[in-house]
Scaffold this active site. Structure first.
Site, PDB file in Angstrom:
ATOM      1  CB  VAL A  12      -0.938  -0.012   1.231  1.00  0.00           C
ATOM      2  CG1 VAL A  12      -1.593   1.340   1.457  1.00  0.00           C
ATOM      3  CG2 VAL A  12      -1.994  -1.100   1.072  1.00  0.00           C
ATOM      4  CG  MET A  14       1.060   6.699   4.244  1.00  0.00           C
ATOM      5  SD  MET A  14       1.417   5.990   5.878  1.00  0.00           S
ATOM      6  CE  MET A  14       3.154   6.396   6.032  1.00  0.00           C
ATOM      7  CB  ALA A  16       6.602  10.623   2.807  1.00  0.00           C
ATOM      8  CG  LEU A  17       4.753  16.162   5.195  1.00  0.00           C
ATOM      9  CD1 LEU A  17       5.807  17.104   4.609  1.00  0.00           C
ATOM     10  CD2 LEU A  17       3.464  16.925   5.395  1.00  0.00           C
ATOM     11  CG  LEU A  19      -2.789  18.377   9.487  1.00  0.00           C
ATOM     12  CD1 LEU A  19      -1.816  19.569   9.542  1.00  0.00           C
ATOM     13  CD2 LEU A  19      -4.209  18.884   9.215  1.00  0.00           C
ATOM     14  N   GLY A  20      -0.918  16.067  11.243  1.00  0.00           N
ATOM     15  CA  GLY A  20      -1.314  15.512  12.535  1.00  0.00           C
ATOM     16  C   GLY A  20      -2.333  16.429  13.198  1.00  0.00           C
ATOM     17  CG  ASP A  45      -1.602  10.395  12.788  1.00  0.00           C
ATOM     18  OD1 ASP A  45      -1.801   9.181  12.663  1.00  0.00           O
ATOM     19  OD2 ASP A  45      -1.293  10.921  13.881  1.00  0.00           O
ATOM     20  CE1 TYR A  50      -3.925  11.792  19.496  1.00  0.00           C
ATOM     21  CE2 TYR A  50      -3.982  12.328  17.177  1.00  0.00           C
ATOM     22  CZ  TYR A  50      -3.312  11.813  18.274  1.00  0.00           C
ATOM     23  OH  TYR A  50      -2.036  11.348  18.119  1.00  0.00           O
ATOM     24  CE  LYS A  75      -1.722   8.051  16.105  1.00  0.00           C
ATOM     25  NZ  LYS A  75      -2.371   9.347  15.853  1.00  0.00           N
ATOM     26  CG  HIS A 108      -2.906   6.110  20.591  1.00  0.00           C
ATOM     27  ND1 HIS A 108      -3.925   7.023  20.383  1.00  0.00           N
ATOM     28  CD2 HIS A 108      -1.787   6.848  20.728  1.00  0.00           C
ATOM     29  CE1 HIS A 108      -3.416   8.250  20.400  1.00  0.00           C
ATOM     30  NE2 HIS A 108      -2.130   8.169  20.617  1.00  0.00           N
TER      31      HIS A 108
END
Ligand SMILES: NC(=O)c1ccc[n+]([C@@H]2O[C@H](COP(=O)([O-])OP(=O)(O)OC[C@H]3O[C@@H](n4cnc5c(N)ncnc54)[C@H](OP(=O)(O)O)[C@@H]3O)[C@@H](O)[C@H]2O)c1
Length: 293
Positions: A12, A14, A16-17, A19-20, A45, A50, A75, A108
């Site tokens: 798969v 993804m 690489a960068l 947003l958290g 992410d 959260y 997560k 997590h």
């Protein structure tokens, strides 16, 4: 540099960068995700813990982008560990996100004092993968002994281990173990947020070595740290709620650090963890119910 995608150990792809959105309040989450999608981010992410999966989903739905163009990672919180509980944890997250399939679902934290529960949770991830409900599975904050214990019992090797990595805490041995097993290291606090947002007295953003490298490239300290991770092959998920910083953190693909500059940043490791000690994670201390969708 131009590398912007990573291929996980199951094939798969993804970005690489990403947003958290840890500590992004729900009421600010949609605008942050929208700002990110506008400047080209295609990876978000989040986490059940959260409390902002719903707002992430709303921004994605409004973006007009095809679902397949956005990589969504979330997560399972420790309170939802256990085989059936984790299957239900998927249902809650998918419903809040408003999606049928999650691109990457990870545990997590390990629960070192209840590792059987952790293994049951991971078995549920394997079932979700086999059923096509998730495209990839992984872990977060797993230390070497947790990886070894997991691999001894699991059928599927995790695709990622999301761990604290920034210039002041690099976890090289753990990164090496991840690599040996073809597990991608994904850096949380990639620009060292954990070194300053809790009132720490030494911020990676003000490090003289990083600031000088940034000056030489006409870039910011944050951009230099992100380029350092990317050039060393890690995934990064910087967080910001500010559109200008969200754009800045994505503008990192047009310069390359020299081998010497990378070595200078490698040498900044202090060995001091900013986040919670993974061995100290227990349900008693950190458990809290994740609401139904
Ligand atoms: N798995 C885990 O246990 C775990 C733990 C922590 C984090 N994470 C994930 O990793 C993501 C990133 O980690 P993080 O939030 O801890 O730290 P980070 O991304 O390294 O830093 C975020 C901090 O830096 C500020 N910032 C962002 N861009 C900046 C820039 N260009 N210049 C100056 N300041 C900037 C942000 O403030 P503003 O928002 O005000 O811009 C925020 O205070 C999280 O959002 C989450 O998705 C996972």
């Amino acid at each position: 540099m131009s590398v912007s995608n990573l291929t996980l150990n199951n094939g798969v792809t993804m970005p690489a960068l990403g947003l958290g959105v840890f500590q992004t309040p729900p009421e600010e989450t949609s605008q942050a995700v929208e700002a990110a999608l506008r400047v080209g981010y295609r990876h978000i992410d989040t986490a059940a813990a959260y409390g902002n999966e719903r707002e992430v989903g709303a921004a994605i739905a409004r973006s007009g982008l095809a679902r397949s163009d956005i990589f969504i990672e979330t997560k399972i919180w420790i309170s939802d560990y256990g085989y059936e509980q984790t299957l239900h944890g998927f249902d809650k997250s998918a419903a809040k996100l408003g999606i049928e399939q999650i691109d990457l679902l990870i545990l997590h934290q390990a629960l070192p004092s209840a590792f059987d529960k952790t293994l049951d949770a991971y078995r549920a991830l394997e079932t979700l993968l086999a059923d096509g409900k998730v495209r990839a599975i992984g872990v977060s904050n797993f230390m070497p002994e947790h990886i070894e214990q997991l691999l001894a019992a699991a059928k599927v090797v995790p695709t990622v281990n999301q761990i604290e990595v920034h210039p002041y805490f690099q976890q090289r041995k753990l990164q090496e173990l991840n690599k040996q097993h073809d597990i991608l290291t994904q850096a949380w606090s990639p620009i060292g947020g954990i070194t300053f947002y809790r009132g720490g007295n030494k911020s990676t953003l003000e490090d003289p070595v990083i600031v000088e490298i940034a000056r030489l490239h006409g870039k910011s300290a944050a951009q230099v740290m992100l380029a350092w991770h990317l050039q060393e092959g890690r995934s990064v998920i910087p967080k910001s709620v500010k559109p200008a910083r969200i754009a800045e953190n994505f503008d990192v693909f047009d310069f390359t650090l020299s081998a010497e500059q990378i070595a200078q940043i490698d040498a900044l490791d202090t060995g001091m963890r900013g986040g919670p000690e993974p061995e100290a994670i227990t349900l008693e201390a950190y458990g809290r119910a994740i609401p139904e969708a």
